[in-house]
Each structure stands twice: as C-alpha cells, then as structure tokens.
Design an enzyme around this catalytic site. Structure first.
Site, mmCIF file in Angstrom:
data_model
loop_
_atom_site.group_PDB
_atom_site.id
_atom_site.type_symbol
_atom_site.label_atom_id
_atom_site.label_comp_id
_atom_site.label_asym_id
_atom_site.label_seq_id
_atom_site.Cartn_x
_atom_site.Cartn_y
_atom_site.Cartn_z
ATOM 1 N N GLU A 46 -9.623 2.428 -3.760
ATOM 2 C CA GLU A 46 -9.487 1.577 -2.575
ATOM 3 C C GLU A 46 -10.721 1.782 -1.701
ATOM 4 O O GLU A 46 -11.254 2.890 -1.616
ATOM 5 C CB GLU A 46 -8.222 1.934 -1.776
ATOM 6 C CG GLU A 46 -8.150 1.120 -0.481
ATOM 7 C CD GLU A 46 -6.828 1.205 0.266
ATOM 8 O OE1 GLU A 46 -6.054 2.140 -0.005
ATOM 9 O OE2 GLU A 46 -6.589 0.342 1.121
ATOM 10 N N CYS A 242 -3.709 -0.683 1.098
ATOM 11 C CA CYS A 242 -3.442 -1.526 2.265
ATOM 12 C C CYS A 242 -4.479 -2.619 2.463
ATOM 13 O O CYS A 242 -4.180 -3.626 3.120
ATOM 14 C CB CYS A 242 -3.335 -0.661 3.509
ATOM 15 S SG CYS A 242 -1.852 0.351 3.504
ATOM 16 N N ASN A 373 1.237 -4.571 -2.561
ATOM 17 C CA ASN A 373 0.929 -3.132 -2.560
ATOM 18 C C ASN A 373 2.174 -2.387 -2.107
ATOM 19 O O ASN A 373 3.158 -2.363 -2.818
ATOM 20 C CB ASN A 373 -0.282 -2.849 -1.665
ATOM 21 C CG ASN A 373 -0.516 -1.355 -1.485
ATOM 22 O OD1 ASN A 373 -0.465 -0.616 -2.456
ATOM 23 N ND2 ASN A 373 -0.749 -0.905 -0.273
ATOM 24 N N GLU A 374 2.154 -1.826 -0.898
ATOM 25 C CA GLU A 374 3.346 -1.124 -0.419
ATOM 26 C C GLU A 374 4.200 -2.100 0.374
ATOM 27 O O GLU A 374 4.396 -1.921 1.572
ATOM 28 C CB GLU A 374 2.930 0.040 0.469
ATOM 29 C CG GLU A 374 2.586 1.285 -0.290
ATOM 30 C CD GLU A 374 2.266 2.459 0.615
ATOM 31 O OE1 GLU A 374 2.082 2.259 1.838
ATOM 32 O OE2 GLU A 374 2.182 3.579 0.092
HETATM 33 O O1 AHR Z 1 -4.151 5.655 -0.024
HETATM 34 C C1 AHR Z 1 -4.151 5.324 1.332
HETATM 35 C C2 AHR Z 1 -3.080 4.317 1.659
HETATM 36 O O2 AHR Z 1 -1.825 4.895 1.476
HETATM 37 C C3 AHR Z 1 -3.028 3.090 0.792
HETATM 38 O O3 AHR Z 1 -3.881 2.111 1.243
HETATM 39 C C4 AHR Z 1 -1.616 2.630 0.935
HETATM 40 O O4 AHR Z 1 -1.161 1.950 -0.188
HETATM 41 C C5 AHR Z 1 -0.861 3.891 1.244
HETATM 42 O O5 AHR Z 1 -0.102 3.759 2.374
#
Ligand code: AHR
Length: 655
Positions: A46, A242, A373-374
């Site tokens: 990321e 994120c 993602n989350e």
């Molecule tokens: O890895 C950091 C963040 O942690 C990522 O962007 C997210 O998916 C999680 O909350």
C-alpha cells in the site's frame, strides 16, 4: 514496556514444567493433511509511509508537475524580479496535468533565477552513480540555458550538467540529460539555475537514479524490489488498503487514471496525507508513476500472482463513509470487468490493447481480485452481491476476495463472516492487528474452521508491541516471534488458509504514518525487520503438502511455549519442520518420523534467534536479528532438535 515484561514472564512460566526434559514430537511424513497453495505467503503493498511516492517509485523530485495543493510545495524559488516564475493553470485544456511553471529570464545571469527541489525528505545520492534528469518544456524560441546540479546538505555541488532546450513552437518537448554524482549524500537536493533572456514553460521536472530495478527508465528502487523478490512471494496485493477506499469517493483509487504516459496520470491526494493528526504528511500525494501497469509488471518480475483490490462503491468507513447509490454503481462494476480485460484480454479488446500499447502484449494472467478493502455492514454486502453477479456471470472461474471488515472477531466480523459464507464467497479476507499475546494465543484459530466452503486470506496482520496506531509500536523480535508462532497455525490449516500477508509493507524512516512495518527505508538504504525474516523463512520454506506434527497426539500450538508445523516439498523430496520456541530456555525435542523410508544423513537448519525480545534491526545493524544457517548431522529416522530460547527454527531434510 511493563506489559511486555509480564508477557515474557508468562511465556517463561509456560516453559517451566518440562523445559529440561526432551519433548517427543511425532511427524507423520506419509499422511498429507492439506495442499499448500503456491499463493500461501505473499506481500501486501500500500502507498502508506511514503511506500510508493518517495519510496519504491524511484522519482527523486517531489511535486514534479506542480499539482500539489500548494503548487510550489517542495520547491524553493529564487526570482530576479516579481513574476519571473509563475504557476500557470490550463485546467480547461488539460485536466490531468493542469499546472506548469512559466519562467521569464530577463537577462538572467547565474544565480538570478534558481529552482531548488528538496526531494522526499532529501534526495539520496550515491557517488559515481548516473542520474537521469528530464524536463518537459515549451518555448517560442530557444533563449535560456538550464544548469542542473545535485547539491549536498551544505549546498555544495556534487555533480551536474547543462541543457539548452532547442525545440520551439506550440508543442511541448522533452529534454533529457544524464550525469554522474561526485559524492554520496543522504539529504541532497536538485538545483536548477536558469540563465538567458526569454520565456520558457517547464513541467514534469524529473530525476531518477541510474540503478533502478532492471534498469528501467522511470522505474523502481532496486534495493526495495530486491527485498520483495528475496521473499519469493506467492502474490502481491495492491494498491491498498484504505487508499483504495479514499477519504471520500472522489479520493478513491481509480486504476484507469494510473495508465499511459506519466504526464497524463492525474495526481490524487494520498489519504495518509491527513489521516493522523499526530503524523501529518502534508506533502503526501499519489503521482501514479507506480500505476496499475507497473504493479502488474512488478508482480510478474518477482513471480507473484497479482491481487488488485478495487473500490466497491464505498469510501473509507472510518472517514466519510460515503456510499455510491446502487443505481450509480455501474461505473465501479465496469472498472472491475475492464480490469480483467486489461490484464487478460488480447490486443483486439479495448483494454487489452491499452496494456499491449504500454508494452506488454502477453496477458498478465489475472486470476483473482478483491472487491472492497476493509468494508463492512449490510451496505457492503448489497454492493458486493452486485459485483459478484456481474463478474461471475462473465468470468465464472475468476476468484473474488471479500472483506470481513477491520477485526478478526466482534459483531462486525460475525455478521460479515455469516453473510459471506451464505454467499459462498471464494475467499474471505481477515485482518488482525493485535498484540503479540493474541498471536501466540491464536495459533489454533483455524484448527476448527469449516473445512469446506470459503477459503481464508489473512490479508493484513502484524503484532503490535504497544497498540494499533501507536507511534510506539516496534518491529522487535517479540512481535516477529509471535507472528511465527501464529503462522505455524496458518500453515497447519493450509486447506482453509490459502493466502496471508503482513501489513504494512514499507515505511520511510523520515515520512511514516504507521508502525510497525515490514521493511524500513531511508533515501539510501533499506533493511528487513525481524518480522521480515519470519515472513521470508515461511515463504522460502513453504513446501506443498502439510503433514501432521504432534506432541502427545495434539497439534503443537503453545504447549510448553512450543509451536510447530511440518510440510513436505514433493518437488525436492524434503521434509520441512518449523519450530518456534517462545520460552526463555532452550528446549530439547526428539522428532519421530512415521512413514519415512529413508532420511538423509544431514539437513539444513536455519535459525532466527535473539535472547532479547526487544531486539530490533536498524540502518546501522540491519541484520541484528536475521537467519543463521548450518548443517546438522542426522542418523537413523529420529531427529534431535534443540530449540534455542526465543527462537524460530526451520529444518529441511531430504527424505
Ligand atoms: O495497513 C494499514 C491500514 O490498515 C490499511 O490501509 C487498512 O486496510 C488497515 O486498516
């Protein structure tokens, strides 16, 4: 710190009862429990902590096209008179790259008009290395000369060249020049001096080191890619995280905007720019020099399956929690369908042609994709169903990764886990940012998971030595050891867990927002943490068949602080034993190998060990906690293995 001491005492106590007696472990070499997927151990990339811009993307100039919110951020400008250097905006005719600099040299002598770029917390410059400078310009007639120099922290020139742009007329042109640096400097800068009498427009002011990965012009930092390649990851998940979701939908990651000539890739603010008030990074933007084509190419280079994650019509639920209405979801779904065509279609398809035109005529062989993602809640499920239907009806064998939210338990997780299993999800992505204790205690997490139906992807995990999002988290030996213990449980359950990756991957020592991270870098160097070496040892010693390893007929998952997994590599005919000793004393083990016909007279033992659970690697001691390899003599069909205090051992032996 006190909590960690208590944990150490607890771990030591776990080891006391039988620590001095030999543990009798049994390995049933001829009993395959599960296949280990080639994708089992991967990496998650990321753009956080200056992971891409300022990190693996080797561009050294910050704000090269003046598109940051403050157009001259990163630049120090010296003018002869007011208006000599102007930021011009042509947004009506160029939405992707609207701004450029107009420099009017009014009989400018050396030192009158100077632009200095500070780089990403400085520029790392290596003595004798070639540096490739380029610039886009536009002028009615040749009238100025540019002196391009690297300068050290004291402003002294350490290499450079001159350019006299020759082309004129209405079109933009590119000028390039290379030169060698005369000194090494961690905090260098780029200085451009403009002399002459005339007007010139400047854009895309760029500097790359000559030693990029595979020597690709405008490429990636070779040392950082090498650290990934050295892990031989089974997959690479990208681009987040994120940043896929964005603070709001306007800031979501849109892969189509990351293709084509770099001057046409529209800049976007990085969500980590402003996420944490305690770690603000106002100069953090995404230029997309590392875009989706480059991610796929990176995956191919390092032999990893690409796993792109796409926005599912929802912005980050920690932030704005904006959702696209269901009747406006089509463009999002279309992005997913088009991405499969971009990766796999031939040049007769619209998106396959885009890939081919970028230089990759053969397909990238994309087999899976994450939707969201989350993300969580019923809003996620209803959007996911729409994506799933559209993708599966066109590509029935294509695998989809679905989110189980932010945590490995709790109401949010239970709801999604239930819903996703009802949907017969291919792969459920679980995230665990927890304390080391959790990792030790959860080595049995998957022993009782359903064996049929959805598979698990441990998409993001890292032991937090303090607490999640604490600036005090350290990548110490304790966190790595706890992850190793937990990972033995993942490997043992490889029929359920098909993929796993640590998170986040990279952090720039002078520009991070989140800790802990697998690999730390500055502008000259990079090093792997103890957690990195744990990941690497699992990946390099994966095997392809799980076989049972037991202690008193039970899996080895914490008894006397021991954790173990065993696998066979049928290609090399080797038995691979992984053994974690989380106690503060050495433990003697005797491994009886059931069903083995022949055992080689020696094996290879790789040990990661430190007596100090707080030990960390650093730029000055990059391999303080790193694997040591030795040869062990074996006789008969039993193996005596002594597990050092606080150690992770991997034994490979031919059978
Ligand atoms: O890895 C950091 C963040 O942690 C990522 O962007 C997210 O998916 C999680 O909350």
């Amino acid at each position: 710190m006190r909590k960690i001491s208590l944990l150490m005492i607890a771990l030591a106590a776990l080891g006391i009862p039988n620590a001095r007696s030999q543990k009798q472990l049994t390995v049933k070499v001829n009993q395959t429990k599960a296949d280990i997927q080639p994708t089992m151990w991967g990496v998650f990339f990321e753009d956080i902590n200056l992971g891409a811009d300022g990190g693996i993307y080797a561009e050294m100039v910050k704000n090269r096209s003046f598109e940051f919110f403050r157009p001259l951020m990163g630049w120090d400008v010296k003018r002869k008179t007011e208006g000599d250097v102007l930021v011009v905006n042509r947004k009506e005719v160029n939405t992707a790259n609207p701004r450029y600099l107009r420099v009017t040299a009014n009989n400018a002598a050396k030192g009158d008009v100077v632009l200095v770029n500070e780089g990403f917390r400085g520029m790392g410059i290596k003595k004798d290395l070639r540096y490739d400078f380029s610039i886009m310009y536009h002028q009615q007639q040749p009238a100025v000369r540019l002196t391009v120099e690297l300068i050290d922290a004291n402003g002294k020139s350490i290499g450079g060249t001159t350019i006299t742009p020759q082309e004129s007329g209405d079109a933009w042109h590119k000028a390039i020049a290379s030169f060698n640096a005369t000194a090494t400097e961690l905090k260098g800068k780029l200085k451009i001096t403009i002399e002459g009498n005339g007007v010139i427009d400047l854009d895309m002011i760029s500097l790359f080191p000559g030693d990029t990965w595979k020597n690709r012009p405008g490429g990636m930092r070779a040392d950082m890619v090498q650290l990934l390649a050295d892990m031989k990851p089974g997959f690479i998940r990208f681009p987040g995280g994120c940043i896929v979701e964005g603070f709001d939908l306007s800031q979501r990651y849109q892969w189509k905007k990351t293709l084509g000539p770099i001057e046409e890739r529209q800049l976007l603010i990085n969500r980590w720019n402003f996420e944490f008030a305690h770690r603000p990074t106002p100069d953090y933007f995404q230029t997309f020099g590392l875009g989706f084509f480059e991610y796929f190419q990176l995956a191919e280079d390092i032999g990893a399956e690409p796993l792109p994650i796409l926005n599912c019509g929802m912005a980050c639920q920690f932030n704005s929690a904006e959702v696209a209405t269901l009747d406006e979801l089509d463009p999002y779904v279309q992005d997913a369908l088009d991405l499969i065509e971009f990766a796999n279609g031939d040049a007769s398809t619209k998106w396959g042609k885009v890939r081919a035109d970028m230089g990759h005529s053969t397909p990238f062989n994309l087999k899976m994709m994450g939707v969201g993602n989350e993300n969580w809640g019923p809003q996620y499920v209803e959007r996911l169903k729409i994506f799933t239907k559209a993708i599966k009806s066109k590509y029935p064998d294509f695998k989809l990764v679905n989110s189980s939210g932010t945590d490995p338990n709790g109401e949010r997780f239970d709801y999604l886990n239930n819903e996703l299993r009802k949907m017969n999800a291919d792969i459920i992505d679980e995230h665990y940012y927890r304390k080391p204790e959790w990792f030790f205690e959860n080595a049995r997490r998957y022993d009782n998971y359903p064996r049929n139906g959805s598979k698990i992807f441990g998409g993001e995990y890292a032991a937090q030595s303090d607490k999640t999002v604490s600036v005090d988290n350290k990548n110490c030996w304790l966190t790595a050891l706890s992850e190793a213990a937990f990972m033995t449980g993942l490997e043992r359950n490889a029929d359920v867990v098909n993929m796993a990756s640590y998170a986040p991957l990279f952090a720039h020592a002078d520009g991070w927002q989140w800790t802990p991270d697998l690999i730390w870098v500055n502008n000259l160097k990079s090093y792997g943490t103890p957690d990195y070496y744990v990941q690497q040892l699992f990946s390099l010693n994966k095997g392809n068949k799980v076989v049972p390893i037991t202690l008193n007929n039970d899996v080895v998952a914490g008894q006397d602080s021991l954790f173990a997994a065993a696998a066979i590599d049928t290609k090399t005919n080797e038995l691979i034993i992984k053994l974690v000793n989380a106690s503060n004393r050495s433990q003697e083990t005797s491994l009886s190998l059931d069903g083995v016909k022949k055992l080689a007279s020696q094996g290879t033992l790789t040990v990661l060990q430190n007596d100090d659970l707080m030990a960390v690697n650093s730029f000055t001691e990059p391999t303080k906690v790193s694997p040591k390899q030795s040869t062990v003599k074996l006789s008969g069909k039993k193996i005596n293995l002594s597990a050092a205090p606080y150690s992770f051992s991997v034994l490979r032996v031919k059978i």
